[in-house]
Motif scaffolding. Structure first.
Motif, mmCIF file in Angstrom:
data_model
loop_
_atom_site.group_PDB
_atom_site.id
_atom_site.type_symbol
_atom_site.label_atom_id
_atom_site.label_comp_id
_atom_site.label_asym_id
_atom_site.label_seq_id
_atom_site.Cartn_x
_atom_site.Cartn_y
_atom_site.Cartn_z
ATOM 1 N N ASN A 13 -4.145 -2.910 -8.305
ATOM 2 C CA ASN A 13 -2.729 -3.268 -8.499
ATOM 3 C C ASN A 13 -2.044 -2.555 -9.645
ATOM 4 O O ASN A 13 -1.037 -3.040 -10.143
ATOM 5 C CB ASN A 13 -2.590 -4.790 -8.713
ATOM 6 N N HIS B 223 -9.735 4.754 -7.241
ATOM 7 C CA HIS B 223 -8.802 5.130 -8.310
ATOM 8 C C HIS B 223 -8.508 6.629 -8.190
ATOM 9 O O HIS B 223 -9.317 7.380 -7.664
ATOM 10 C CB HIS B 223 -9.397 4.890 -9.704
ATOM 11 N N LYS C 23 0.819 -1.216 0.000
ATOM 12 C CA LYS C 23 0.000 0.000 0.000
ATOM 13 C C LYS C 23 0.856 1.271 0.000
ATOM 14 O O LYS C 23 0.399 2.331 -0.413
ATOM 15 C CB LYS C 23 -0.947 -0.011 1.215
ATOM 16 N N ILE D 217 2.049 7.267 -4.949
ATOM 17 C CA ILE D 217 1.590 7.834 -6.222
ATOM 18 C C ILE D 217 0.287 8.629 -6.041
ATOM 19 O O ILE D 217 -0.149 9.342 -6.936
ATOM 20 C CB ILE D 217 1.435 6.712 -7.278
ATOM 21 N N LYS D 218 -0.333 8.531 -4.885
ATOM 22 C CA LYS D 218 -1.526 9.336 -4.589
ATOM 23 C C LYS D 218 -1.164 10.582 -3.778
ATOM 24 O O LYS D 218 -2.040 11.311 -3.330
ATOM 25 C CB LYS D 218 -2.545 8.482 -3.822
ATOM 26 N N PHE E 108 0.944 2.656 -3.505
ATOM 27 C CA PHE E 108 -0.236 3.458 -3.878
ATOM 28 C C PHE E 108 -0.222 4.812 -3.167
ATOM 29 O O PHE E 108 -0.501 5.849 -3.755
ATOM 30 C CB PHE E 108 -1.521 2.707 -3.544
ATOM 31 N N GLN F 253 -1.737 7.743 -12.850
ATOM 32 C CA GLN F 253 -3.053 7.205 -12.509
ATOM 33 C C GLN F 253 -2.892 5.936 -11.684
ATOM 34 O O GLN F 253 -2.090 5.056 -12.028
ATOM 35 C CB GLN F 253 -3.833 6.912 -13.793
ATOM 36 N N THR F 254 -3.645 5.853 -10.609
ATOM 37 C CA THR F 254 -3.638 4.651 -9.770
ATOM 38 C C THR F 254 -4.982 3.953 -9.924
ATOM 39 O O THR F 254 -6.030 4.576 -9.730
ATOM 40 C CB THR F 254 -3.413 5.008 -8.296
ATOM 41 N N ILE G 2 -0.596 1.065 -11.710
ATOM 42 C CA ILE G 2 -0.258 2.476 -11.881
ATOM 43 C C ILE G 2 0.014 2.691 -13.365
ATOM 44 O O ILE G 2 0.748 1.915 -13.976
ATOM 45 C CB ILE G 2 0.995 2.851 -11.064
ATOM 46 N N TRP H 221 -7.214 0.715 -8.707
ATOM 47 C CA TRP H 221 -7.431 -0.347 -7.731
ATOM 48 C C TRP H 221 -7.565 -1.672 -8.452
ATOM 49 O O TRP H 221 -8.284 -1.709 -9.433
ATOM 50 C CB TRP H 221 -8.715 0.007 -6.944
ATOM 51 N N PHE I 171 -8.548 6.637 -0.746
ATOM 52 C CA PHE I 171 -8.139 5.241 -0.914
ATOM 53 C C PHE I 171 -8.495 4.451 0.342
ATOM 54 O O PHE I 171 -9.085 3.370 0.279
ATOM 55 C CB PHE I 171 -6.632 5.198 -1.190
ATOM 56 N N GLN J 180 1.666 5.300 -15.840
ATOM 57 C CA GLN J 180 2.603 6.419 -15.789
ATOM 58 C C GLN J 180 2.730 7.084 -17.142
ATOM 59 O O GLN J 180 3.065 6.434 -18.119
ATOM 60 C CB GLN J 180 3.968 5.889 -15.342
#
Lengths: 165, 410
Positions: free
Chosen positions: B297, B243, B202, B208-209, B205, B292-293, B299, B295, B400, B301
């Motif tokens: 698993n 997301h 986690k 990147i968030k 995530f 962008q992430t 990302i 959900w 998230f 880029q």
């Protein structure tokens, strides 16, 4: 150092020059004299770190790709100045150096590498192993890499690749 | 891992502005994540279609801790759990390749490219002796097969039987960002990078968030204006918050009120290899970077011209693999392909930018494991979970975890 099946045994002088290059290269990097790293290459030499997986699939990507000494100096600046990382001394060992092709003053060679890394308060561990496929030019002042491709056996890098191989 | 004392899995009263230490170290939480998240109601990234262009081509991917064979058959892409129905042996022993069928090495049970059990040696016995009983039906013993959906070259899989379509799962806003990079053009894979990070999955995530850290941790992003909080920026999410997309527009290497407050800004730092950063605009809109992430698993880029999917593969509570697949488009000219290959120096386990992140996740995990009962703080920008038009916020992390709590019943 020996020649392989497809290549005549290099002359004693060539063999000595190539041997010196690998020894001096490893010694400089193991001593963390990274400012000297570009000195082992002709200016526009390609330096690439990749994996067996990428090579097997003909993927051109490198984890590190330096197309000239300017890009190598930027890597050194990152290590010295801009990157945030946990310092860990790294020890490179080169073995089984073999000349695969000779053409005038240009020699193709390959060498196995084993790299160890040591975090503070931790026992030393294996970082990566692999083979480099290199092109070496015999210059009046000594041998220099005209191309160096380090091909790591595992596709998985433990955490980060900070320093050049 | 250090679990120094018994702890209760009770979320802090303050809600998602506080993140308990046990999220990152407790094995029972990790096990529940596998069941509720990765094997639950989600569309997990499987592979790029271009990795398996011909019938029979396969790669072994991973959804959570489960190895899944992604294989192209006559009907499209199948996702098959890499486990023989007989005695559980790993069937496919290579990471990728091409096959006409999958044969278990142990007793040579053979499965088709759709996962159906085709042959059981000596099913009827030998000389009238032994063999499987009449009641054994091969059709009931295929490989476990997941649902698959693809969009514009990207394949997703789900263990759940009741998933909404992928487009609905992403929602309109996230679908638009997805389609910005995956616009239907044929992709060209440039290669993989893969690293093992001693941190909870986690953390990737969260990283990147979290636009707030980028202006402080990353000298490269800050100095060259690749992602910095004085630039035009957005944080957007889907209605569930699972997301997110962080966007920004490239800025200059100038001293101003913001950059003078950033220790990582270097007014005088210049690249010697100028070719590394010669970005060319190729996507519609003002954003020069979209991270962008998705959900649970993935990302996606897009930083300047370097494009990659990063697949998060959790290994245990304290470590995960991050597998990067870099790509361009089949219609890229040589200059663009070379540009993407050079800009890949920014990313991956040796990336000028990404090294900072993998190293900081290592440091986070070390600290988090000290005390499972101590909470972390995620309160930048308040306690809300709304979209933002700036970077000084942890809203996407809170969103998230709001969704995570729902799914995990915590």
């Amino acid at each position: 150092m020996i020649g392989n099946d497809t290549s005549p045994m290099p002359t004693a002088e060539t063999a000595r020059s190539i041997d010196w290059l690998y020894r001096a290269y490893a010694a400089a990097l193991n001593d963390e004299a990274f400012e000297r790293w570009p000195e082992f290459f002709v200016d526009d030499a390609l330096y690439l770190v990749t994996t067996r997986e990428n090579v097997a699939q003909n993927y051109p990507l490198g984890l590190i790709r330096c197309e000239d000494n300017a890009m190598r100096r930027d890597r050194v600046s990152a290590i010295r100045d801009t990157a945030m990382y946990v310092a860990r001394p790294m020890r490179r060992s080169f073995a089984n150096i073999v000349v695969t092709r000779t053409d005038g003053n240009v020699v193709d060679a390959r060498a196995d590498f084993i790299v160890l890394e040591t975090f503070s308060r931790e026992p030393t561990r294996l970082f990566v192993a692999g083979v480099s496929e290199d092109r070496i030019v015999m210059e009046p002042g000594g041998a220099l890499f005209a191309e160096r491709r380090c091909i790591i056996d595992s596709d998985v890098i433990p955490t980060s690749l900070i320093y050049p191989l | 891992m250090i679990l120094s004392k018994e702890h209760e899995l009770k979320w802090p009263e303050a809600g998602v502005t506080r993140l308990p230490g046990w999220l990152y170290s407790d094995p029972s939480i990790f096990a529940r994540e596998q069941e509720h998240i990765f094997q639950g109601r989600s569309w997990a990234y499987l592979c790029l279609e271009e990795e398996i262009p011909a019938v029979g081509d396969y790669v072994v991917s991973r959804i959570g801790t489960v190895p899944v064979i992604a294989v192209r058959n006559a009907d499209g892409i199948a996702a098959l759990v890499n486990r023989c129905a007989h005695r559980g042996a790993t069937i496919c022993r290579q990471a990728s390749g091409s096959a006409r069928e999958f044969v278990c090495p142990y007793h040579q049970w053979a499965y088709g490219l759709d996962g159906a059990l085709k042959r059981v040696p000596f099913q009827r016995g030998y000389n009238g002796q032994g063999g499987m009983p009449e009641s054994f039906h091969p059709s009931a013993h295929g490989l476990q097969r997941l649902h698959v959906e693809t969009r514009h070259g990207v394949a997703f899989a789900s263990f759940a039987d009741d998933m909404e379509p992928l487009e609905e799962y992403l929602g309109d806003a996230m679908l638009a960002y997805f389609d910005r990079v995956f616009d239907g053009r044929q992709l060209a894979i440039l290669g993989h990078m893969h690293q093992r990070i001693p941190g909870n999955w986690k953390l990737m995530f969260e990283n990147i968030k979290d636009p707030y850290h980028a202006s402080l941790l990353h000298v490269f992003l800050v100095t060259f204006g690749l992602f910095r909080l004085d630039q035009e920026s957005t944080v957007e999410m889907d209605p569930t918050g699972r997301h997110a997309a962080l966007t920004s527009r490239k800025g200059e290497q100038t001293v101003n009120e913001a950059t003078s407050a950033m220790r990582s800004f270097r007014a005088d730092f210049k690249l010697q290899g100028q070719k590394l950063l010669d970005p060319v605009r190729e996507f519609p809109g003002n954003a020069t970077v979209v991270m962008q992430t998705i959900w649970p698993n993935l990302i996606v880029q897009q930083q300047s011209n370097t494009l990659a999917v990063r697949q998060i593969v959790p290994l245990d509570a304290g470590s995960f693999d991050l597998r990067w697949t870099f790509f361009g488009y089949a219609d890229d000219d040589e200059a663009m392909r070379d540009r993407r290959l050079r800009q890949a120096n920014l990313m991956g386990p040796a990336g000028f930018v990404s090294v900072d992140d993998s190293e900081v996740m290592l440091l986070c995990q070390q600290g988090l494991e000290i005390d499972a009962e101590r909470d972390c703080v995620a309160e930048m920008g308040g306690d809300g979970v709304d979209d933002a038009l700036h970077m000084v916020t942890e809203t996407a992390i809170r969103a998230f975890y709001r969704y995570y709590r729902e799914v995990m019943a915590l």
